[in-house]
Design an enzyme around this catalytic site. Structure first.
Site: not given
Ligand code: FAD
Length: 471
Positions: A38, A41, A189-191, A277, A327, A450
């Site tokens: 993307r 990082l 997310i919606g809320l 979702g 997390h 407290h």
């Molecule tokens: P991702 O964060 O999705 O990262 C995956 C990465 O892999 C991406 O950057 C993508 O570009 C890269 N990628 C994919 N395929 C390839 C490829 N073939 N080659 C190279 N790179 C690739 N979670 C919380 O815990 N707290 C929150 O407050 C929270 N708020 C959120 C709010 C919103 C609006 C959204 C959409 C999500 C939120 N989440 C929150 C969820 C959280 O963002 C995800 O659970 C988390 O990012 C998942 O991490 P991940 O590393 O599994 O995947």
């Protein structure tokens, strides 16, 4: 031929799962590379998820407080305005700081960062196509960790243009305050997006198929949340199915029908947010080339050690089973590396907290009353309202409560559900209690400072087996 580079471990995806795994692996002495396409990082979470949403939530909450909630505090302010461009700049700035911060951490720990797209060639070779168009490289690795994350689930028949019909990504980046916004989906997310925009003047309607909001929240907490958000001006259409959403010029026409009796109605909005979702993302990864199993929900199939059926290819985060939370992905990143290094790792899936960063916040960990009833487990509850907490009173911020659920016979903590100011911070204490197998007596006998909001936590624990002092 194509140049080849060798690493011990290649991590695909630089989100919370992937970047944490890469740093941990480097700290354990591996030669590790992380491929991210993307251009920054941090994945969904830092770029278009957790962090930008929290920036907007915090700043719109401040605005709303300054505009509407100062008089009774003895603060007199002049005209209060929102500058949407600067609100967005503040958000972009923190995103930039944090994502480039991870790049520094990669350097510090010696993780090689490849900017581009990864695709399997075979079980030990991943092709890397750089974003800048330069020549493809083959990365050869003994172990591979897939952390490609998730993307918004599309709504059949509704075309996202990220302008008028948006996913969460578009909803975080609006350049103007919409007059009317409709949101499909009453989940977290919606809320959260509903809170952001309604605080700065948007009339928001949430359309939810189920008869309750907050998918997965304890039922009592979900009801209270809905009541409080309604008081803040959000409109809810529960038990309602969206049948159509089309852009017509600068408005979006939405058709809905009641799930119960099929009664149809229409509404329109400047912006329609589709927030039903997220789904696992494996596009272009070439998982099929190495024969990895994908289930009917698009998730990469793994065993309890994160192994696919090719044992040295492991999967973590949103792209596989479990809660789609940052997390959770991070914990899995650490554990996956521990499995590679030592053959064992640890995650307690029964103890993953959830937080909704509305105001008041909603946070929970462990089991809900509904789950315990279904499992036939006997339990007791203790519930302490913030209205009876001195700090909440002093802060003039008293909505909500702390609810403990304890095993009937032993008082062992089974779940904690909080709606209230700072619930998201307070839930960490509940996580510790669960992890240590604490009873509510242990919590109630622990001295809490407290006056703090956390005293409500202590007293709620006490109330499962004794009487509260302050309520
Ligand atoms: P991702 O964060 O999705 O990262 C995956 C990465 O892999 C991406 O950057 C993508 O570009 C890269 N990628 C994919 N395929 C390839 C490829 N073939 N080659 C190279 N790179 C690739 N979670 C919380 O815990 N707290 C929150 O407050 C929270 N708020 C959120 C709010 C919103 C609006 C959204 C959409 C999500 C939120 N989440 C929150 C969820 C959280 O963002 C995800 O659970 C988390 O990012 C998942 O991490 P991940 O590393 O599994 O995947």
């Amino acid at each position: 031929g194509v140049a080849t580079k060798e690493h011990d471990i290649v991590v695909i995806g630089g989100g919370p799962g992937g970047y944490v795994a890469a740093i941990k692996a480097a700290q354990e002495g591996y030669n590790v590379a992380c491929i991210e396409k993307r251009g920054a990082l941090g994945g969904t979470c830092l770029n278009v998820g957790c962090i930008p949403s929290k920036s907007l939530l915090n700043n719109t909450h401040l605005y709303h407080t300054i505009k509407h909630d100062t008089v009774k505090r003895g603060i007199e302010v002049g005209e209060v305005n929102i500058n949407i461009a600067k609100l967005q700049t503040a958000k972009d700035t923190v995103v930039k700081q944090l994502t480039s911060g991870i790049e520094s951490l990669f350097k510090k720990n010696g993780v090689t960062y490849y900017k581009g797209t990864a695709s399997f060639v075979d079980a030990n070779n991943v092709s890397f196509a750089p974003t800048d168009g330069s020549e493809e490289t083959i990365l050869k690795a003994k172990d591979i960790i897939i952390a490609t994350g998730s993307e918004p689930t599309p709504f059949p028949g509704i075309q996202i243009d990220e302008e008028r019909i948006v996913s969460s990504t578009g909803a975080l980046a609006l350049k103007e305050i919409p007059k009317k916004m409709a949101i499909i989906g009453g989940g977290i997310i919606g809320l959260e997006m509903a809170s952001v925009w309604s605080r700065i003047g948007t009339e928001v309607t949430i359309i939810e198929f189920q008869n309750a909001i907050g998918a997965g929240m304890d039922g009592e907490v979900a009801k209270t949340t809905q009541k409080l958000l309604t008081k803040q001006g959000l409109k809810f259409m529960l038990g309602t199915k969206v049948t159509k959403g089309v852009r017509e010029g600068e408005t979006v026409k939405i058709e809905v029908e009641s799930v119960k009796d099929g009664k149809k109605s229409e509404l329109d909005a400047d912006v329609l947010l589709v927030a039903i979702g997220r789904r696992p993302y494996t596009e272009g990864l070439g998982a099929e080339k190495v024969g990895l199993d994908i289930d009917n929900r698009g998730r990469l199939v793994i065993d309890s050690e994160f192994r696919t059926k090719v044992p040295h290819i492991r999967v973590i985060g949103d792209v596989t089973f479990g809660a789609m939370l940052a997390h959770k992905a991070e914990e899995e990143g650490i554990a996956a590396v521990e499995y590679i290094k030592n053959g064992h790792g640890h995650i307690n899936y029964a103890n993953i907290p959830s937080v909704m960063y509305s105001h008041p916040e909603v946070a929970w960990v462990g089991q809900t009353e509904e789950q315990l009833k279904e499992a036939g487990i006997k339990y007791k509850t203790g519930k302490f309202p913030f209205i009876a907490n001195s700090r909440a009173k002093a802060n003039q911020d008293t909505d909500g409560f702390v609810k403990f659920i304890a095993e009937a016979e032993t008082n062992r903590v089974l779940g904690v559900h909080i709606i209230g100011p700072n619930a998201g911070e307070m839930i960490a204490e509940a996580g510790l209690a669960l992890e240590y197998g604490a009873s509510t007596e242990d919590v109630a006998r622990t001295c809490h400072a407290h006056p703090t909001l956390a005293e409500a936590f202590k007293e709620a624990a006490l109330m499962t087996h004794g009487k509260a002092i302050n309520f």
